[in-house]
Design a protein around this motif. Structure first.
Motif, PDB file in Angstrom:
ATOM      1  N   SER A 132      17.118  62.442 -70.090  1.00 41.74           N
ATOM      2  CA  SER A 132      17.788  62.175 -71.368  1.00 41.74           C
ATOM      3  C   SER A 132      17.320  63.235 -72.360  1.00 41.74           C
ATOM      4  CB  SER A 132      17.436  60.770 -71.876  1.00 41.74           C
ATOM      5  OG  SER A 132      17.769  59.797 -70.929  1.00 41.74           O
ATOM      6  N   VAL A 133      17.789  64.437 -72.179  1.00 39.79           N
ATOM      7  CA  VAL A 133      17.321  65.604 -72.924  1.00 39.79           C
ATOM      8  C   VAL A 133      17.435  65.381 -74.431  1.00 39.79           C
ATOM      9  CG1 VAL A 133      17.636  68.078 -73.310  1.00 39.79           C
ATOM     10  CG2 VAL A 133      17.961  67.122 -71.022  1.00 39.79           C
ATOM     11  N   GLY A 134      16.306  65.513 -75.114  1.00 38.27           N
ATOM     12  CA  GLY A 134      16.279  65.411 -76.565  1.00 38.27           C
ATOM     13  C   GLY A 134      15.774  64.087 -77.101  1.00 38.27           C
ATOM     14  N   ILE A 135      15.593  63.100 -76.244  1.00 42.03           N
ATOM     15  CA  ILE A 135      15.126  61.796 -76.712  1.00 42.03           C
ATOM     16  C   ILE A 135      13.611  61.822 -76.887  1.00 42.03           C
ATOM     17  CG2 ILE A 135      14.800  60.740 -74.431  1.00 42.03           C
ATOM     18  CD1 ILE A 135      16.021  58.154 -75.631  1.00 42.03           C
ATOM     19  N   THR A 136      13.134  61.181 -77.941  1.00 45.84           N
ATOM     20  CA  THR A 136      11.683  61.100 -78.168  1.00 45.84           C
ATOM     21  C   THR A 136      11.133  59.884 -77.421  1.00 45.84           C
ATOM     22  OG1 THR A 136      11.885  59.708 -80.135  1.00 45.84           O
ATOM     23  CG2 THR A 136      11.931  62.117 -80.473  1.00 45.84           C
ATOM     24  N   PRO A 137       9.847  59.899 -77.086  1.00 41.69           N
ATOM     25  CA  PRO A 137       9.263  58.738 -76.406  1.00 41.69           C
ATOM     26  C   PRO A 137       9.414  57.439 -77.202  1.00 41.69           C
ATOM     27  CG  PRO A 137       7.766  60.604 -76.289  1.00 41.69           C
ATOM     28  CD  PRO A 137       8.893  61.003 -77.202  1.00 41.69           C
ATOM     29  N   LYS A 138       9.279  57.516 -78.503  1.00 41.73           N
ATOM     30  CA  LYS A 138       9.403  56.322 -79.351  1.00 41.73           C
ATOM     31  C   LYS A 138      10.808  55.724 -79.264  1.00 41.73           C
ATOM     32  CE  LYS A 138       8.938  54.813 -84.159  1.00 41.73           C
ATOM     33  NZ  LYS A 138       8.588  55.195 -85.518  1.00 41.73           N
ATOM     34  N   VAL A 139      11.814  56.577 -79.358  1.00 39.83           N
ATOM     35  CA  VAL A 139      13.202  56.106 -79.286  1.00 39.83           C
ATOM     36  C   VAL A 139      13.516  55.588 -77.880  1.00 39.83           C
ATOM     37  CG1 VAL A 139      15.628  56.817 -79.437  1.00 39.83           C
ATOM     38  CG2 VAL A 139      13.992  57.562 -81.179  1.00 39.83           C
ATOM     39  N   LEU A 140      13.044  56.288 -76.859  1.00 41.36           N
ATOM     40  CA  LEU A 140      13.275  55.838 -75.484  1.00 41.36           C
ATOM     41  C   LEU A 140      12.670  54.453 -75.273  1.00 41.36           C
ATOM     42  CD1 LEU A 140      14.302  56.259 -72.620  1.00 41.36           C
ATOM     43  CD2 LEU A 140      12.213  57.565 -72.137  1.00 41.36           C
ATOM     44  N   SER A 141      11.450  54.244 -75.752  1.00 39.97           N
ATOM     45  CA  SER A 141      10.809  52.928 -75.621  1.00 39.97           C
ATOM     46  C   SER A 141      11.639  51.841 -76.285  1.00 39.97           C
ATOM     47  CB  SER A 141       9.415  52.940 -76.262  1.00 39.97           C
ATOM     48  OG  SER A 141       8.544  53.733 -75.530  1.00 39.97           O
ATOM     49  N   LYS A 142      12.131  52.129 -77.477  1.00 36.70           N
ATOM     50  CA  LYS A 142      12.932  51.151 -78.225  1.00 36.70           C
ATOM     51  C   LYS A 142      14.235  50.834 -77.479  1.00 36.70           C
ATOM     52  CE  LYS A 142      15.406  50.743 -82.634  1.00 36.70           C
ATOM     53  NZ  LYS A 142      16.756  50.819 -82.099  1.00 36.70           N
ATOM     54  N   GLU A 143      14.918  51.871 -77.011  1.00 33.58           N
ATOM     55  CA  GLU A 143      16.187  51.668 -76.304  1.00 33.58           C
ATOM     56  C   GLU A 143      15.977  50.893 -75.001  1.00 33.58           C
ATOM     57  OE1 GLU A 143      19.503  53.707 -77.835  1.00 33.58           O
ATOM     58  OE2 GLU A 143      18.154  52.311 -78.819  1.00 33.58           O
ATOM     59  N   LEU A 144      14.907  51.240 -74.273  1.00 36.49           N
ATOM     60  CA  LEU A 144      14.614  50.541 -73.019  1.00 36.49           C
ATOM     61  C   LEU A 144      14.299  49.072 -73.277  1.00 36.49           C
ATOM     62  CD1 LEU A 144      12.486  53.248 -71.202  1.00 36.49           C
ATOM     63  CD2 LEU A 144      14.756  52.447 -70.529  1.00 36.49           C
ATOM     64  N   GLN A 145      13.552  48.802 -74.333  1.00 33.43           N
ATOM     65  CA  GLN A 145      13.221  47.421 -74.679  1.00 33.43           C
ATOM     66  C   GLN A 145      14.489  46.617 -74.985  1.00 33.43           C
ATOM     67  OE1 GLN A 145      10.753  46.966 -78.175  1.00 33.43           O
ATOM     68  NE2 GLN A 145      10.083  44.935 -77.547  1.00 33.43           N
ATOM     69  N   GLU A 146      15.408  47.214 -75.745  1.00 31.64           N
ATOM     70  CA  GLU A 146      16.660  46.526 -76.073  1.00 31.64           C
ATOM     71  C   GLU A 146      17.521  46.301 -74.830  1.00 31.64           C
ATOM     72  OE1 GLU A 146      18.615  48.598 -79.268  1.00 31.64           O
ATOM     73  OE2 GLU A 146      16.909  48.331 -80.614  1.00 31.64           O
ATOM     74  N   LEU A 147      17.575  47.293 -73.947  1.00 30.86           N
ATOM     75  CA  LEU A 147      18.346  47.138 -72.709  1.00 30.86           C
ATOM     76  C   LEU A 147      17.741  46.049 -71.826  1.00 30.86           C
ATOM     77  CD1 LEU A 147      19.081  50.885 -71.930  1.00 30.86           C
ATOM     78  CD2 LEU A 147      20.783  49.131 -72.507  1.00 30.86           C
ATOM     79  N   GLU A 148      16.410  45.973 -71.792  1.00 34.07           N
ATOM     80  CA  GLU A 148      15.749  44.931 -71.012  1.00 34.07           C
ATOM     81  C   GLU A 148      15.990  43.547 -71.626  1.00 34.07           C
ATOM     82  OE1 GLU A 148      11.381  43.811 -69.144  1.00 34.07           O
ATOM     83  OE2 GLU A 148      11.483  45.282 -70.763  1.00 34.07           O
ATOM     84  N   GLU A 149      15.898  43.449 -72.949  1.00 33.17           N
ATOM     85  CA  GLU A 149      16.138  42.174 -73.630  1.00 33.17           C
ATOM     86  C   GLU A 149      17.553  41.663 -73.372  1.00 33.17           C
ATOM     87  OE1 GLU A 149      15.310  43.037 -77.728  1.00 33.17           O
ATOM     88  OE2 GLU A 149      13.135  42.944 -77.426  1.00 33.17           O
ATOM     89  N   ASN A 150      18.493  42.580 -73.196  1.00 28.86           N
ATOM     90  CA  ASN A 150      19.885  42.213 -72.944  1.00 28.86           C
ATOM     91  C   ASN A 150      20.222  42.155 -71.454  1.00 28.86           C
ATOM     92  OD1 ASN A 150      21.284  41.827 -75.591  1.00 28.86           O
ATOM     93  ND2 ASN A 150      20.270  43.784 -75.962  1.00 28.86           N
ATOM     94  N   GLN A 151      19.190  42.150 -70.630  1.00 28.32           N
ATOM     95  CA  GLN A 151      19.317  41.966 -69.181  1.00 28.32           C
ATOM     96  C   GLN A 151      20.169  43.018 -68.487  1.00 28.32           C
ATOM     97  OE1 GLN A 151      20.508  37.890 -68.534  1.00 28.32           O
ATOM     98  NE2 GLN A 151      18.852  37.099 -69.813  1.00 28.32           N
ATOM     99  N   LEU A 152      20.129  44.249 -69.020  1.00 28.39           N
ATOM    100  CA  LEU A 152      20.853  45.346 -68.378  1.00 28.39           C
ATOM    101  C   LEU A 152      19.941  46.183 -67.487  1.00 28.39           C
ATOM    102  CD1 LEU A 152      23.157  46.446 -71.318  1.00 28.39           C
ATOM    103  CD2 LEU A 152      23.727  45.031 -69.349  1.00 28.39           C
ATOM    104  N   ILE A 153      18.641  46.144 -67.758  1.00 28.20           N
ATOM    105  CA  ILE A 153      17.686  46.850 -66.908  1.00 28.20           C
ATOM    106  C   ILE A 153      16.486  45.954 -66.638  1.00 28.20           C
ATOM    107  CG2 ILE A 153      18.353  49.153 -67.734  1.00 28.20           C
ATOM    108  CD1 ILE A 153      15.708  49.168 -69.362  1.00 28.20           C
ATOM    109  N   THR A 154      15.743  46.300 -65.588  1.00 29.04           N
ATOM    110  CA  THR A 154      14.480  45.627 -65.306  1.00 29.04           C
ATOM    111  C   THR A 154      13.354  46.626 -65.503  1.00 29.04           C
ATOM    112  OG1 THR A 154      14.618  46.169 -62.957  1.00 29.04           O
ATOM    113  CG2 THR A 154      15.464  44.006 -63.649  1.00 29.04           C
ATOM    114  N   ARG A 155      12.231  46.121 -65.918  1.00 26.84           N
ATOM    115  CA  ARG A 155      11.019  46.924 -66.129  1.00 26.84           C
ATOM    116  C   ARG A 155       9.974  46.433 -65.146  1.00 26.84           C
ATOM    117  NH1 ARG A 155       6.202  46.430 -69.121  1.00 26.84           N
ATOM    118  NH2 ARG A 155       5.515  48.383 -70.071  1.00 26.84           N
ATOM    119  N   THR A 156       9.449  47.355 -64.332  1.00 29.54           N
ATOM    120  CA  THR A 156       8.449  46.999 -63.332  1.00 29.54           C
ATOM    121  C   THR A 156       7.193  47.816 -63.572  1.00 29.54           C
ATOM    122  OG1 THR A 156      10.213  46.580 -61.733  1.00 29.54           O
ATOM    123  CG2 THR A 156       7.974  46.843 -60.858  1.00 29.54           C
ATOM    124  N   VAL A 157       6.078  47.115 -63.746  1.00 29.23           N
ATOM    125  CA  VAL A 157       4.787  47.788 -63.878  1.00 29.23           C
ATOM    126  C   VAL A 157       4.239  47.952 -62.471  1.00 29.23           C
ATOM    127  CG1 VAL A 157       2.462  47.666 -64.854  1.00 29.23           C
ATOM    128  CG2 VAL A 157       4.411  46.757 -66.141  1.00 29.23           C
TER     129      VAL A 157
END
Length: 120
Positions: free
Chosen positions: A53-78
């Motif tokens: 995702s060329v040009g995205i900052t880590p802070k923005v990526l974290s926020k977008e990923l969190q929102e996508l996970e909250e809306n059940q579009l992605i899963t996060r695996t540690v």
């Protein structure tokens, strides 16, 4: 299209609300890019998503990923690795968005050609 006997006003209002929900769910300039990268490459780590995702900052990526996970579009695996890594993948629900993303990509390609003057 105005509401008709075939499409009562209440149904039209429901469709408008559904459209607003979908737009809000996918708002932001990066969500479609993140979803497209996960469609194309499968499960990705945070760093891989940032690189694709060329040009995205880590802070923005974290926020977008969190929102996508909250809306059940992605899963996060540690992952139990050293150092600990986190990977992201699409949910089955997210695959319903793929035709929309494909249509947007096609439109974007055609629009770029039109604006550049390489298409009639």
């Amino acid at each position: 299209m105005p509401a008709t006997c075939e499409q009562p006003l209440t149904l039209h209002k429901e469709k408008v609300l559904a459209l607003k929900d979908a737009i809000e769910l996918l708002s932001g300039k990066w969500k479609f890019c993140i979803l497209l990268n996960l469609y194309n490459y499968g499960t990705l780590r945070f760093k891989d998503l940032q690189e694709t995702s060329v040009g995205i900052t880590p802070k923005v990526l974290s926020k977008e990923l969190q929102e996508l996970e909250e809306n059940q579009l992605i899963t996060r695996t540690v992952n139990n690795t050293k150092p600990v890594t986190v990977s992201y993948a699409l949910t089955p629900h997210a695959t319903e968005i793929q035709p929309v993303i494909n249509a947007l990509v096609e439109f974007g390609l055609k629009h770029r050609m039109k604006i550049k003057g390489t298409s009639s």
